[in-house]
Design an enzyme around this catalytic site. Sequence first.
Site, mmCIF file in Angstrom:
data_model
loop_
_atom_site.group_PDB
_atom_site.id
_atom_site.type_symbol
_atom_site.label_atom_id
_atom_site.label_comp_id
_atom_site.label_asym_id
_atom_site.label_seq_id
_atom_site.Cartn_x
_atom_site.Cartn_y
_atom_site.Cartn_z
ATOM 1 N N GLN A 101 0.848 -1.202 0.000
ATOM 2 C CA GLN A 101 0.000 0.000 0.000
ATOM 3 C C GLN A 101 0.878 1.244 0.000
ATOM 4 O O GLN A 101 0.374 2.361 -0.091
ATOM 5 C CB GLN A 101 -0.916 0.011 1.233
ATOM 6 C CG GLN A 101 -1.840 -1.192 1.315
ATOM 7 C CD GLN A 101 -2.531 -1.265 2.655
ATOM 8 O OE1 GLN A 101 -3.617 -0.703 2.861
ATOM 9 N NE2 GLN A 101 -1.896 -1.933 3.605
ATOM 10 N N ASN A 102 2.182 1.060 0.132
ATOM 11 C CA ASN A 102 3.116 2.174 0.264
ATOM 12 C C ASN A 102 3.492 2.729 -1.114
ATOM 13 O O ASN A 102 3.436 2.019 -2.111
ATOM 14 C CB ASN A 102 4.380 1.739 1.022
ATOM 15 C CG ASN A 102 4.052 1.214 2.412
ATOM 16 O OD1 ASN A 102 2.981 1.524 2.958
ATOM 17 N ND2 ASN A 102 4.926 0.414 2.975
ATOM 18 N N ASP A 104 6.467 4.536 -1.407
ATOM 19 C CA ASP A 104 7.832 5.032 -1.176
ATOM 20 C C ASP A 104 8.924 4.288 -1.946
ATOM 21 O O ASP A 104 10.098 4.639 -1.856
ATOM 22 C CB ASP A 104 8.151 4.997 0.338
ATOM 23 C CG ASP A 104 7.981 3.591 0.956
ATOM 24 O OD1 ASP A 104 7.615 3.524 2.147
ATOM 25 O OD2 ASP A 104 8.165 2.584 0.237
ATOM 26 N N HIS A 119 -1.349 1.509 -4.251
ATOM 27 C CA HIS A 119 -1.645 2.941 -4.166
ATOM 28 C C HIS A 119 -0.668 3.770 -4.978
ATOM 29 O O HIS A 119 -0.479 4.948 -4.710
ATOM 30 C CB HIS A 119 -1.662 3.400 -2.693
ATOM 31 C CG HIS A 119 -2.750 2.744 -1.901
ATOM 32 N ND1 HIS A 119 -2.736 2.625 -0.537
ATOM 33 C CD2 HIS A 119 -3.889 2.126 -2.295
ATOM 34 C CE1 HIS A 119 -3.824 1.991 -0.133
ATOM 35 N NE2 HIS A 119 -4.546 1.665 -1.179
ATOM 36 N N CYS A 147 3.264 21.310 -15.500
ATOM 37 C CA CYS A 147 3.522 20.654 -16.782
ATOM 38 C C CYS A 147 4.149 21.644 -17.748
ATOM 39 O O CYS A 147 3.979 22.867 -17.615
ATOM 40 C CB CYS A 147 2.223 20.099 -17.372
ATOM 41 S SG CYS A 147 2.544 19.041 -18.820
ATOM 42 N N GLY A 188 2.905 -4.443 9.022
ATOM 43 C CA GLY A 188 2.846 -2.989 9.217
ATOM 44 C C GLY A 188 1.650 -2.323 8.591
ATOM 45 O O GLY A 188 1.764 -1.232 8.016
ATOM 46 N N THR A 189 0.474 -2.961 8.689
ATOM 47 C CA THR A 189 -0.728 -2.293 8.197
ATOM 48 C C THR A 189 -1.853 -2.446 9.205
ATOM 49 O O THR A 189 -2.018 -3.485 9.835
ATOM 50 C CB THR A 189 -1.177 -2.831 6.817
ATOM 51 O OG1 THR A 189 -2.343 -2.107 6.389
ATOM 52 C CG2 THR A 189 -1.489 -4.324 6.844
HETATM 53 N N1 APR Z 1 6.746 -2.268 12.869
HETATM 54 C C1 APR Z 1 5.569 -2.911 12.675
HETATM 55 N N2 APR Z 1 4.368 -2.283 12.623
HETATM 56 C C2 APR Z 1 4.378 -0.939 12.760
HETATM 57 C C3 APR Z 1 5.565 -0.193 12.965
HETATM 58 C C4 APR Z 1 6.785 -0.920 13.015
HETATM 59 N N3 APR Z 1 7.973 -0.314 13.216
HETATM 60 N N4 APR Z 1 5.239 1.130 13.069
HETATM 61 C C5 APR Z 1 3.897 1.196 12.926
HETATM 62 N N5 APR Z 1 3.370 -0.040 12.740
HETATM 63 C C6 APR Z 1 1.969 -0.413 12.538
HETATM 64 C C7 APR Z 1 0.958 0.459 13.244
HETATM 65 O O1 APR Z 1 0.725 -0.024 14.558
HETATM 66 C C8 APR Z 1 -0.280 0.275 12.336
HETATM 67 O O2 APR Z 1 -1.007 -0.883 12.709
HETATM 68 O O3 APR Z 1 1.710 -0.251 11.153
HETATM 69 C C9 APR Z 1 0.336 0.062 10.960
HETATM 70 C C10 APR Z 1 0.238 1.290 10.073
HETATM 71 O O4 APR Z 1 -1.136 1.526 9.826
HETATM 72 P P1 APR Z 1 -1.582 2.838 9.018
HETATM 73 O O5 APR Z 1 -0.887 4.026 9.562
HETATM 74 O O6 APR Z 1 -3.085 2.819 8.987
HETATM 75 O O7 APR Z 1 -0.984 2.598 7.548
HETATM 76 P P2 APR Z 1 -1.576 1.655 6.422
HETATM 77 O O8 APR Z 1 -2.237 0.459 7.023
HETATM 78 O O9 APR Z 1 -0.502 1.429 5.448
HETATM 79 O O10 APR Z 1 -2.715 2.580 5.748
HETATM 80 C C11 APR Z 1 -3.301 2.086 4.575
HETATM 81 O O11 APR Z 1 -4.379 4.210 4.279
HETATM 82 O O12 APR Z 1 -4.278 6.458 4.405
HETATM 83 C C12 APR Z 1 -4.225 5.407 3.534
HETATM 84 O O13 APR Z 1 -3.167 5.403 1.455
HETATM 85 C C13 APR Z 1 -2.904 5.346 2.827
HETATM 86 O O14 APR Z 1 -1.749 3.358 2.066
HETATM 87 C C14 APR Z 1 -2.349 3.988 3.196
HETATM 88 C C15 APR Z 1 -3.589 3.220 3.648
#
Ligand code: APR
Length: 249
Positions: A101-102, A104, A119, A147, A188-189
């Site tokens: 979903q990243n 980067d 994404h 542009c 990490g989501t």
């Molecule tokens: N190691 C493991 N997990 C981690 C760490 C780490 N060092 N740091 C944070 N986390 C966890 C958090 O606890 C959380 O559960 O990663 C998760 C990040 O969740 P979000 O901030 O909601 O990110 P994500 O799930 O990628 O969001 C999905 O939402 O806003 C949109 O487009 C954006 O792609 C993104 C999508």
Amino acid sequence: MKELIKQAADIITKSGLTIALTGAGISVESGIPDFRSPGGLWSIYDPSEYATISAFISTPEKVWEMAREMTKLIDAARPNSAHKGMADLEKMGYLHHIITQNVDNLHQEAGSSNVIEYHGNISTLTCLKCGQRFKRAELHEEFPPRCICSSRMILKPDVIFFGEAIPEDAMNRSFQLASHAEALMVVGTSAVVSPANTIPSIAKTNGAKVIEINKDRTHLTGTITDVFLNGDAGMIMTEILAEIRKIVG
Ligand code: APR
């Protein structure tokens, strides 16, 4: 935790098709804040004002304020041991596809080649008027970047804003993989954004073992997750690689 690492390594080494779903948490140790943890990007920037396609069309300069902060962090970021560990797993034949979903590009920079970007990717920008695409690294003159066509339109980062469709090929490929996977690593989501967050349940329904790596519990933990590894992705991925190397020699 040691026993859980062993269980995860055992699942991965026995799986004929292993995929991963990653989110912003995997890049936090590279210096890029996630979105929903305390102090995360959505606590600074209201997503309804900075992350929807309608916000970009109506106030592109404002959206670029957040995008500029993100690109500064992303350009300074390097893959961490979680990204590198997953690239090693791919090279060893134990991880076949990453659905991220990243935006980067850190999985690719770590050496992963089978990366499905749900994404998009912030390294390129597109003109919504003429359709020309530019490499962000090659644009320095002005901010926000415009542009070169007669419209001089502010360029849109090639990321999927809220209100935009997920790239069809990314969605179809990921659902197909999820329905055939024997193991799924969720790293990490928070798994709150659809349709990416349907991947764990598709995989689970089709018999996959689900390994969740997160510093916090999520709604998957205790329901869909088979092995919950609670902690920082970098340290945990390093331990999983070490355990797998012990198993396979
Ligand atoms: N190691 C493991 N997990 C981690 C760490 C780490 N060092 N740091 C944070 N986390 C966890 C958090 O606890 C959380 O559960 O990663 C998760 C990040 O969740 P979000 O901030 O909601 O990110 P994500 O799930 O990628 O969001 C999905 O939402 O806003 C949109 O487009 C954006 O792609 C993104 C999508």
